[in-house]
Design a protein around this motif. Structure first.
Motif, PDB file in Angstrom:
ATOM      1  N   MET A 231       0.825  -1.204   0.000  1.00  0.00           N
ATOM      2  CA  MET A 231       0.000   0.000   0.000  1.00  0.00           C
ATOM      3  C   MET A 231       0.868   1.267   0.000  1.00  0.00           C
ATOM      4  N   GLU A 232       1.967   1.233   0.745  1.00  0.00           N
ATOM      5  CA  GLU A 232       2.899   2.365   0.733  1.00  0.00           C
ATOM      6  C   GLU A 232       3.486   2.559  -0.660  1.00  0.00           C
ATOM      7  N   ARG A 234       2.151   1.665  -3.569  1.00  0.00           N
ATOM      8  CA  ARG A 234       1.127   2.188  -4.466  1.00  0.00           C
ATOM      9  C   ARG A 234       0.924   3.697  -4.240  1.00  0.00           C
ATOM     10  N   GLU A 235       0.931   4.104  -2.979  1.00  0.00           N
ATOM     11  CA  GLU A 235       0.754   5.525  -2.686  1.00  0.00           C
ATOM     12  C   GLU A 235       1.902   6.349  -3.256  1.00  0.00           C
ATOM     13  N   PHE A 236       3.131   5.835  -3.129  1.00  0.00           N
ATOM     14  CA  PHE A 236       4.291   6.544  -3.674  1.00  0.00           C
ATOM     15  C   PHE A 236       4.173   6.686  -5.191  1.00  0.00           C
ATOM     16  N   GLU A 238       1.433   6.696  -7.035  1.00  0.00           N
ATOM     17  CA  GLU A 238       0.369   7.653  -7.364  1.00  0.00           C
ATOM     18  C   GLU A 238       0.815   9.091  -7.119  1.00  0.00           C
ATOM     19  N   GLN A 239       1.542   9.319  -6.037  1.00  0.00           N
ATOM     20  CA  GLN A 239       1.991  10.671  -5.718  1.00  0.00           C
ATOM     21  C   GLN A 239       3.005  11.195  -6.735  1.00  0.00           C
TER      22      GLN A 239
END
Length: 502
Positions: A231-232, A234-236, A238-239
């Motif tokens: 999840m971390e 994926r967030e990176f 996307e950001q």
């Protein structure tokens, strides 16, 4: 230390100039050569199967026998003992680590304008001076070393449902003198062991965000590590979808102790380690699917690999290779690796060309438009022609030295591999499992490989620390990030004062 090319904003990988690609390196811990479907496992790994069908399998990719050396090779582009001359691996509160002056893959890509993140297991030093945020990474989320380097009470020393080991205390390594002195990376080495606290004397396992301890990893957190990292990651992505990024995703799985989430437990024919391999496959699917969704798949190079061969005693399978983790048989150092970049890497292909962890740094430097400085020796070579399937004539690498700690135990040239002390010779093209010793039948090959090994005598050395080995980073008073009382090291938390994690 790095020199940007004039055309750093553009690269050419097949004719037309293009934007710099995103780089993702997914590094699994202790994954056996045959623990996943693309390399022969009966465990269902559909996302990795698809990755291989859309990419290129590196059938002769070399790491190191154990964790820390392999990661040093990946980060620095060097044989492990050049950049991290230690006998084995690093442990909690080690006085030594990868020197902050080393130029890492993250340093190289950050210099080229990339956003950089390390999400997962680091294992190149746990003191603040050695953390990823001091080695070119903008962001770090994960654990500083292996998931078994915690306490018995927290479930770090046994698989779920198995009895914990009996206490086996070992004394902490002796500290350097003058405990009031500030950390100094130039303190001369001591003869005693500086690589940290071992066995059941180890402190609790910390989870970090950047340089702050945010949790104490107990059994319930072990189950969630793969999910959290994913999840971390994926967030990176996307950001940073609108700029070049480098994501280093070194999973704790499938290292002992084995903690797959409930939805994967009992699903693999290969036991618990197969269950965790299935969760790793799920994680890879989450990353690749997001790249497709964001239309970044044709802008991103993804490398999937393992830091060393699988641990046979914990259930990994390395067949048809001989041996496993901590050995210099092929099963200890040859790791199942997949390169994926739709439109750039030929789909559904494989290569037997020799590649290694240390080759990834010069390769991504080329793709990122960075010229590496000539004042720092590296051992890696640019293997983009191998990945792209465009090798015409001589391959980028034709030999490889097998180091275990300080000692060179074997050497390979082309298909021939010589075990130096064992006096055994194998033709890997005909005998991948190293079963048919032909040492006595090919004296000319033995002589050639012995001479090749001797070329390293005045560089890294055949044993011990050679003149080409660079200094370790070193601190005077290493401290656990969480002590045995559960108190977090001051300065490693969000607050001013130390806190306690029960």
């Amino acid at each position: 230390m790095l020199v940007l090319l004039l055309n750093a904003a553009l690269i050419s990988t097949g004719g037309a100039a293009e934007q710099k690609p995103n780089i993702i390196v997914i590094n699994i811990d202790d994954l056996g050569y045959a623990d996943i479907g693309p390399f022969g496992s009966t465990t269902k790994t559909p996302h990795l199967d698809r990755m291989a069908a859309e990419g290129r399998k590196l059938m002769s990719h070399y790491a190191a026998p154990v964790c820390s050396p392999s990661r040093a090779a990946l980060m620095t582009g060097c044989y492990p003992k050049r950049a991290l001359p230690i006998p084995h691996v690093l442990f909690p509160a080690a006085a030594v680590g990868l020197h902050p002056d080393e130029v890492t893959m993250a340093d190289v890509l950050k210099e080229a304008g990339y956003a950089t993140a390390c999400i997962g297991k680091w294992h190149l030093g746990d003191q603040p001076e050695f953390l990823p945020t001091r080695q070119g990474f903008d962001y770090f989320y994960g654990i500083p070393y292996s998931n078994d380097m915690g306490t018995v009470a927290d479930g770090a020393k046994n698989n779920p449902g198995e009895p914990p080991p009996k206490p086996r205390a070992r004394p902490r390594p002796k500290q350097n003198p003058n405990p009031n002195q500030s950390p100094n990376l130039n303190v001369p080495p001591r003869k005693d062991d500086e690589t940290g606290i071992k066995a059941t004397a180890q402190p609790p396992l910390p989870l970090l965000r950047n340089e702050q301890v945010i949790n104490r990893v107990k059994a319930e957190q072990q189950y969630e590590l793969t999910l959290d990292y994913t999840m971390e990651a994926r967030e990176f992505i996307e950001q940073n979808k609108d700029r070049p990024f480098f994501l280093y995703l070194p999973h704790s799985a499938v290292h002992f102790p084995i903690y797959p989430r409930e939805e994967f437990a009992g699903k693999s024919p290969n036991g618990a380690i197969g269950d965790w391999a299935m969760e790793v496959d799920w994680s890879v699917g989450q990353v690749l699917d997001l790249l497709r969704e964001l239309k970044l798949d044709q802008k991103t190079l993804v490398i999937f690999t393992s830091d060393n061969g699988g641990s046979v005693r914990h259930g990994s399978k390395n067949g048809p290779l001989r041996g496993g983790k901590a050995e210099t048989w092929e099963g200890g150092m040859r790791v199942g690796t997949i390169a994926w970049w739709p439109g750039k890497i030929p789909a559904g292909t494989s290569t037997d060309e020799i590649t290694s962890m240390m080759d990834l740094l010069p390769t991504v430097a080329r793709l990122g438009g960075v010229e590496l400085s000539a004042d720092r020796k590296i051992d890696g070579v640019d293997i983009w022609p191998v990945l792209a399937g465009t090798v015409d004539g001589k391959a980028p690498r034709d030999h490889f030295f097998y180091y275990r700690g300080f000692r060179m135990e074997a050497v390979r040239f082309g298909p021939w591999k010589l075990h130096l002390d064992k006096k055994q010779l194998y033709h890997l093209g005909d005998d991948l499992g190293e079963q048919n010793d032909v040492y006595g039948q090919h004296p000319e090959v033995v002589e050639k490989l012995q001479q090749l090994a001797l070329t390293m005598e005045d560089d890294l050395g055949l044993d011990g620390v050679g003149p080409g080995c660079r200094p370790l980073g070193r601190v005077v008073k290493p401290l656990p990030l969480i002590d045995l009382e559960g108190v977090v090291r001051e300065g490693m938390t969000m607050g001013v004062n130390a806190v306690r994690f029960e």
